[in-house]
Design a protein around this motif. Structure first.
Motif, PDB file in Angstrom:
ATOM      1  N   ILE A  74       8.402  15.308  20.852  1.00 34.07           N
ATOM      2  CA  ILE A  74       9.243  15.889  20.364  1.00 34.07           C
ATOM      3  C   ILE A  74      10.389  13.630  21.437  1.00 34.07           C
ATOM      4  CG2 ILE A  74      12.358  16.031  21.278  1.00 34.07           C
ATOM      5  CD1 ILE A  74      11.050  19.111  20.884  1.00 34.07           C
ATOM      6  N   GLN A  75      10.695  13.104  20.498  1.00 33.23           N
ATOM      7  CA  GLN A  75      11.124  11.939  21.220  1.00 33.23           C
ATOM      8  C   GLN A  75      12.514  12.136  21.876  1.00 33.23           C
ATOM      9  OE1 GLN A  75       9.411   8.743  19.369  1.00 33.23           O
ATOM     10  NE2 GLN A  75       7.223   8.712  20.028  1.00 33.23           N
ATOM     11  N   VAL A  76      12.987  10.877  22.294  1.00 32.44           N
ATOM     12  CA  VAL A  76      14.670  10.818  21.891  1.00 32.44           C
ATOM     13  C   VAL A  76      14.388   9.679  21.409  1.00 32.44           C
ATOM     14  CG1 VAL A  76      16.754  10.547  23.542  1.00 32.44           C
ATOM     15  CG2 VAL A  76      14.508  11.899  24.287  1.00 32.44           C
ATOM     16  N   HIS A  77      16.008   9.804  20.384  1.00 35.57           N
ATOM     17  CA  HIS A  77      16.070   8.009  19.934  1.00 35.57           C
ATOM     18  C   HIS A  77      17.406   7.999  19.667  1.00 35.57           C
ATOM     19  CE1 HIS A  77      12.542   7.600  17.385  1.00 35.57           C
ATOM     20  NE2 HIS A  77      12.285   8.180  18.355  1.00 35.57           N
ATOM     21  N   GLU A  78      17.193   6.202  19.591  1.00 33.55           N
ATOM     22  CA  GLU A  78      19.167   6.036  19.908  1.00 33.55           C
ATOM     23  C   GLU A  78      19.227   5.763  17.728  1.00 33.55           C
ATOM     24  OE1 GLU A  78      22.265   3.366  21.641  1.00 33.55           O
ATOM     25  OE2 GLU A  78      20.382   2.467  22.409  1.00 33.55           O
ATOM     26  N   MET A  79      20.193   5.850  17.643  1.00 27.55           N
ATOM     27  CA  MET A  79      20.176   4.995  16.008  1.00 27.55           C
ATOM     28  C   MET A  79      21.649   4.420  16.257  1.00 27.55           C
ATOM     29  SD  MET A  79      21.390   6.080  12.397  1.00 27.55           S
ATOM     30  CE  MET A  79      22.908   4.924  12.029  1.00 27.55           C
ATOM     31  N   LYS A  80      21.775   3.152  16.256  1.00 29.55           N
ATOM     32  CA  LYS A  80      22.483   1.967  16.323  1.00 29.55           C
ATOM     33  C   LYS A  80      23.135   1.307  14.868  1.00 29.55           C
ATOM     34  CE  LYS A  80      21.175  -0.739  19.526  1.00 29.55           C
ATOM     35  NZ  LYS A  80      21.118  -1.014  21.480  1.00 29.55           N
ATOM     36  N   PRO A 107      23.892  12.505  14.430  1.00 26.56           N
ATOM     37  CA  PRO A 107      23.423  12.101  13.261  1.00 26.56           C
ATOM     38  C   PRO A 107      23.941  10.632  13.744  1.00 26.56           C
ATOM     39  CG  PRO A 107      23.525  14.222  12.662  1.00 26.56           C
ATOM     40  CD  PRO A 107      23.715  14.178  14.393  1.00 26.56           C
ATOM     41  N   GLY A 108      23.648   9.314  13.398  1.00 24.12           N
ATOM     42  CA  GLY A 108      23.700   8.335  13.362  1.00 24.12           C
ATOM     43  C   GLY A 108      24.273   7.789  15.571  1.00 24.12           C
ATOM     44  N   SER A 109      23.607   8.995  16.400  1.00 23.29           N
ATOM     45  CA  SER A 109      23.682   8.471  17.626  1.00 23.29           C
ATOM     46  C   SER A 109      22.302   8.122  18.020  1.00 23.29           C
ATOM     47  CB  SER A 109      25.132   8.615  18.070  1.00 23.29           C
ATOM     48  OG  SER A 109      25.325   8.680  19.595  1.00 23.29           O
ATOM     49  N   TYR A 110      23.033   9.296  19.351  1.00 19.51           N
ATOM     50  CA  TYR A 110      20.974   9.599  20.463  1.00 19.51           C
ATOM     51  C   TYR A 110      20.644  10.941  19.102  1.00 19.51           C
ATOM     52  CZ  TYR A 110      23.067   7.113  23.630  1.00 19.51           C
ATOM     53  OH  TYR A 110      23.987   5.619  24.418  1.00 19.51           O
TER      54      TYR A 110
END
Length: 173
Positions: A74-80, A107-110
């Motif tokens: 499980i990874q921590v992601h950021e969407m931008k 959704p759409g963020s961290y």
């Protein structure tokens, strides 16, 4: 008698509906609120996880990743979105969880990415996971899998996890 049957039916409906909601977890000063994951399309190998972390303590912490029997990691992601291009990137140093604040993964963020999922998540099931924090250590969490398309009112309304990690966004809409 009729009133008793109606009451029994109403209570039964509430008890049967209860498992559909995710369970909050409190460990030390961290309160993990409403952990959910989206149902995945057949063949999908990545899934998104969302929750809120309420750090009620006086010390900052950091969410650095996690594990699950259902995913390799499980990874921590950021969407931008920058210049009309959506990008989703792993936060290799994790996500800061400041003291006395709520940090929302949505959704759409961290958000969390369940990587290399062998059996796609199905709506209604529970996904066990351990989230790793820099200071609080491992925290056991159970994600409730909700609808993939935003129809579940308890879930965030939009998800990009079936999209490639970088793609142009249509700005004409």
């Amino acid at each position: 008698m009729k009133r008793l049957l109606i009451t029994i039916a109403a209570v039964s409906a509430l008890l049967l509906a209860q498992p559909a909601f995710s369970q909050d977890v409190k460990v030390g000063e961290l309160h993990i609120i409403h952990p959910i994951a989206r149902a995945m399309l057949p063949g999908a190998q990545v899934g998104g996880g969302y929750l809120t972390i309420d750090n009620e303590g006086a010390t900052d912490d950091r969410l650095v990743g996690g594990s699950s029997p259902r995913a390799r990691s499980i990874q921590v992601h950021e969407m931008k979105i920058a210049d009309g291009v959506m990008s989703m990137n792993e936060l290799k140093q994790g996500l800061a969880v400041p003291a006395k604040t709520k940090t929302e993964l949505k959704p759409g963020s961290y958000h969390l990415m369940f990587m290399n999922v062998e059996k796609p998540f199905q709506q209604g099931e529970k996904i066990k996971a351990v989230l790793n924090f820099e200071k609080a250590g491992p925290v056991e969490v159970e994600f409730t899998v909700v609808a993939p398309n935003g129809d579940d009112k308890s879930a965030p309304a939009h998800d990009h996890h079936e999209m490639p990690h970088t793609m142009p966004m249509d700005q004409t809409k």
